[in-house]
Design an enzyme around this catalytic site. Structure first.
Site, short mmCIF file in Angstrom:
data_model
loop_
_atom_site.label_atom_id
_atom_site.label_comp_id
_atom_site.label_asym_id
_atom_site.label_seq_id
_atom_site.Cartn_x
_atom_site.Cartn_y
_atom_site.Cartn_z
N ARG A 109 43.47 -35.50 46.61
CA ARG A 109 42.32 -34.61 46.45
C ARG A 109 41.02 -35.38 46.31
O ARG A 109 39.96 -34.78 46.16
CB ARG A 109 42.51 -33.75 45.21
CG ARG A 109 43.10 -32.36 45.49
CD ARG A 109 43.31 -31.70 44.15
NE ARG A 109 43.32 -30.28 44.14
CZ ARG A 109 44.44 -29.53 44.07
NH1 ARG A 109 45.61 -30.09 44.10
NH2 ARG A 109 44.33 -28.22 43.98
N ARG A 123 46.98 -13.59 43.09
CA ARG A 123 48.22 -14.36 43.04
C ARG A 123 48.92 -14.16 41.69
O ARG A 123 48.29 -14.14 40.65
CB ARG A 123 47.92 -15.85 43.23
CG ARG A 123 49.15 -16.72 43.03
CD ARG A 123 49.02 -18.08 43.65
NE ARG A 123 48.09 -18.94 42.95
CZ ARG A 123 47.81 -20.18 43.36
NH1 ARG A 123 48.34 -20.66 44.47
NH2 ARG A 123 46.96 -20.93 42.69
N ARG A 158 36.80 -24.40 40.99
CA ARG A 158 37.74 -25.14 41.85
C ARG A 158 37.19 -25.25 43.27
O ARG A 158 37.39 -26.27 43.94
CB ARG A 158 39.11 -24.45 41.85
CG ARG A 158 39.86 -24.64 40.55
CD ARG A 158 40.99 -23.66 40.41
NE ARG A 158 42.14 -23.99 41.22
CZ ARG A 158 43.12 -23.14 41.51
NH1 ARG A 158 43.08 -21.90 41.06
NH2 ARG A 158 44.13 -23.53 42.25
N LYS A 210 49.04 -23.57 51.13
CA LYS A 210 49.75 -24.85 51.33
C LYS A 210 51.13 -24.84 50.67
O LYS A 210 52.10 -25.29 51.27
CB LYS A 210 48.94 -26.02 50.73
CG LYS A 210 47.55 -26.19 51.31
CD LYS A 210 46.87 -27.44 50.77
CE LYS A 210 46.62 -27.43 49.28
NZ LYS A 210 45.66 -26.43 48.79
P1 AMP Z 1 47.31 -26.79 42.57
O1 AMP Z 1 48.53 -26.14 42.05
O2 AMP Z 1 47.56 -27.79 43.65
O3 AMP Z 1 46.22 -25.80 42.95
O4 AMP Z 1 46.69 -27.64 41.35
C1 AMP Z 1 46.28 -27.02 40.16
C2 AMP Z 1 45.32 -27.93 39.41
O5 AMP Z 1 45.97 -29.16 39.09
C3 AMP Z 1 44.07 -28.33 40.18
O6 AMP Z 1 43.05 -27.36 40.11
C4 AMP Z 1 43.69 -29.62 39.47
O7 AMP Z 1 43.09 -29.36 38.22
C5 AMP Z 1 45.06 -30.25 39.20
N1 AMP Z 1 45.49 -31.12 40.32
C6 AMP Z 1 46.53 -30.90 41.18
N2 AMP Z 1 46.63 -31.89 42.07
C7 AMP Z 1 45.63 -32.76 41.78
C8 AMP Z 1 45.17 -33.96 42.37
N3 AMP Z 1 45.77 -34.49 43.46
N4 AMP Z 1 44.10 -34.58 41.82
C9 AMP Z 1 43.48 -34.07 40.73
N5 AMP Z 1 43.83 -32.92 40.14
C10 AMP Z 1 44.90 -32.26 40.65
#
Ligand code: AMP
Length: 215
Positions: free
Chosen positions: A87, A126, A166, A13
């Site tokens: 999310r 990654r 996750r 994404k």
């Molecule tokens: P990402 O970089 O989008 O994979 O986000 C990394 C981490 O940030 C996730 O595994 C969550 O712990 C937290 N996170 C990011 N976006 C959200 C969201 N919309 N709601 C809750 N936790 C989030």
């Protein structure tokens, strides 16, 4: 246009969001990036978020919404992509209420479909550039030769234990968001496998088909 990019971690994404933003002059709002920024600045939100992120758990809705709402209100051209948000169904309801209140509802939700095994491979391979935040995959999207190895880091939540957690969280808490948008008639699914260009082309096709570019 206001686009939600939806899908499991590691589906690509972020990479696609950056491309779409360059191509269509959109603002990129990634709650993951906003949270990592808060952690770097060592704010109160950052300190609270860190515990959840390193565990592979979701950050509580109200903390995330605070950051997301601020980012949404800071830009006034109403053309953006949200990536990694919403999310949970609660976050989706808050986002919709906020945007509908401004008369600018979500134009489209694009769901990135990918097999969980591929996600594990992508995330464990990654690496992130410490300064620029650019994402690379050691095999499929390797860093250019001028990037030094010591500048590349592996995110704590890209380690195997956190990845498994996750994916579980995604299934239990985030997948219902897909059905929420499906019921609203906003969901389009694309296969998130193949090259970055191939996935981009699938997204562009959806945008043309749904006439999103003019919404
Ligand atoms: P990402 O970089 O989008 O994979 O986000 C990394 C981490 O940030 C996730 O595994 C969550 O712990 C937290 N996170 C990011 N976006 C959200 C969201 N919309 N709601 C809750 N936790 C989030």
């Amino acid at each position: 246009m206001r686009i939600v990019l939806f899908g499991p971690p590691g589906a690509g994404k972020g990479t696609q969001a950056k491309r779409l933003c360059d191509r269509h002059d959109l603002k990129h709002i990634s709650t993951g990036d906003l949270l990592r920024g808060a952690i770097r600045k060592d704010t109160e939100v950052g300190r609270e978020a860190k515990k959840h992120i390193n565990d592979g758990a979701l950050v509580p809705d109200d903390l995330v919404w605070e950051l997301a709402r601020q980012a949404l209100s800071e830009q006034n051209n109403d053309n953006f992509i949200v990536d990694g948000f919403p999310r949970t169904v609660t976050q989706a309801e808050w986002l919709d209420a906020y945007l509908e209140g401004r008369g600018k509802p979500v134009s489209a939700v694009i769901s990135f479909e990918i097999d969980p095994e591929q996600v594990i491979n992508r995330l464990s391979m990654r690496r992130v550039h410490a300064r620029t935040g650019a994402n690379y995959h050691l095999d499929y999207n390797p860093p250019p030769p001028d990037v030094r190895e010591e500048d590349l880091i592996q995110r704590d939540d890209d380690r195997p234990e956190a990845i498994r957690r996750r994916l579980e969280v995604y299934k239990n808490q985030t997948e219902p968001v897909k059905h929420y948008y499906e019921r609203k008639g906003l969901l389009s699914c694309i296969e998130s496998i193949g090259s970055i260009d191939e996935v981009s082309e699938r997204i562009e096709r959806v945008l043309r088909r749904e006439d999103v570019l003019r919404k």
